[in-house]
Design an enzyme around this catalytic site. Structure first.
Site, PDB file in Angstrom:
ATOM      1  CB  CYS A   1      -0.949  -0.013   1.190  1.00  0.00           C
ATOM      2  SG  CYS A   1      -2.100  -1.411   1.128  1.00  0.00           S
ATOM      3  CB  THR A   2       4.000   2.110   1.790  1.00  0.00           C
ATOM      4  OG1 THR A   2       3.368   2.021   3.075  1.00  0.00           O
ATOM      5  CG2 THR A   2       5.003   3.238   1.787  1.00  0.00           C
TER       6      THR A   2
END
Length: 177
Positions: free
Chosen positions: A69-70
Site C-alpha cells: 500500500c505504501t
C-alpha cells in the site's frame, strides 16, 4: 482436540469462502460510477459529485502503512504532477479510519486525499471489499472515472508499482480520442 482443529479449520475456510463468494462485482467500463461521500484524512467530506467535469483516479487499497500500500501510494505521489497535468485527481480509499489516513498521508507527504471507508460500504459498491465477517479489507482495485461520472477503465488486483503508470498511459490514450 482433533475435532476442535477440524471445526476451527472448517469455520476459517467458510469465512474465507464467504468473503470471496459474496463480494459484489465491480462496475465495468461504461457503467456509472457509484456515488460516495466519505471523510478524508483531514476530516473533510469528499463526494463523487465534487469531481464532476474532472477525471478521477479512485484507488482502493487494503491498509495504511503496509509495504504494498505504501509502494502504491508513493508511486501515485511521485506521478501526481503527470496526473494533474492530464487533468486527473487522485483519491485513495481503504477501510482504515481518518486518524490512520492522516498519519499515513503525513508520513509519506501524499498530495492527494485518502478516504476513510470504515464500514466498507463504498468499497462494497465498487466490488472492492473482502468481508471476512470479523474484518473487512479493501481489495486493491483502481477505477478511472471520466468527467461525466462514468467508469472509463478498471484495474482489478492492481500492481502496486505499475498502477499509476498504467493509469497515465490509459488517460493519455483516452484523452486523444
Amino acid at each position: 482436540m482433533k475435532w476442535l482443529v477440524i471445526i476451527a479449520a472448517a469455520l476459517a475456510g467458510f469465512l474465507l469462502w464467504r468473503g470471496i463468494a459474496f463480494a459484489a462485482n465491480p462496475p465495468r467500463a461504461g457503467d456509472s460510477a457509484p456515488g460516495f461521500s466519505l471523510p478524508d484524512q483531514d476530516g473533510r467530506t469528499r463526494s463523487l459529485a465534487d469531481f464532476r467535469d474532472q477525471w478521477l483516479v479512485l484507488y482502493f487499497y487494503p491498509r495504511d502503512d503496509t509495504p504494498g500500500c505504501t509502494e502504491q501510494a508513493c508511486t501515485f505521489r511521485d506521478d501526481w504532477h503527470k496526473l494533474s497535468a492530464l487533468g486527473a485527481k487522485v483519491m485513495g480509499v481503504s477501510v482504515d479510519g481518518v486518524s490512520s489516513h492522516s498519519t499515513f498521508a503525513k508520513k509519506y507527504r501524499l498530495p492527494f486525499s485518502l478516504l476513510a471507508d470504515a464500514k466498507g460500504e463504498v468499497a462494497a459498491r465498487y466490488g472492492s471489499v473482502r468481508d471476512l465477517v470479523l474484518i473487512k479489507i479493501a481489495r486493491r482495485n483502481t477505477f478511472l472515472i471520466d468527467p461525466q461520472g462514468r467508469i472509463a477503465k478498471v484495474y482489478l488486483s492492481a500492481n502496486t508499482s505499475k498502477n499509476s503508470q498504467q493509469v497515465i498511459d490509459d488517460l493519455q490514450s483516452l484523452k486523444q480520442r
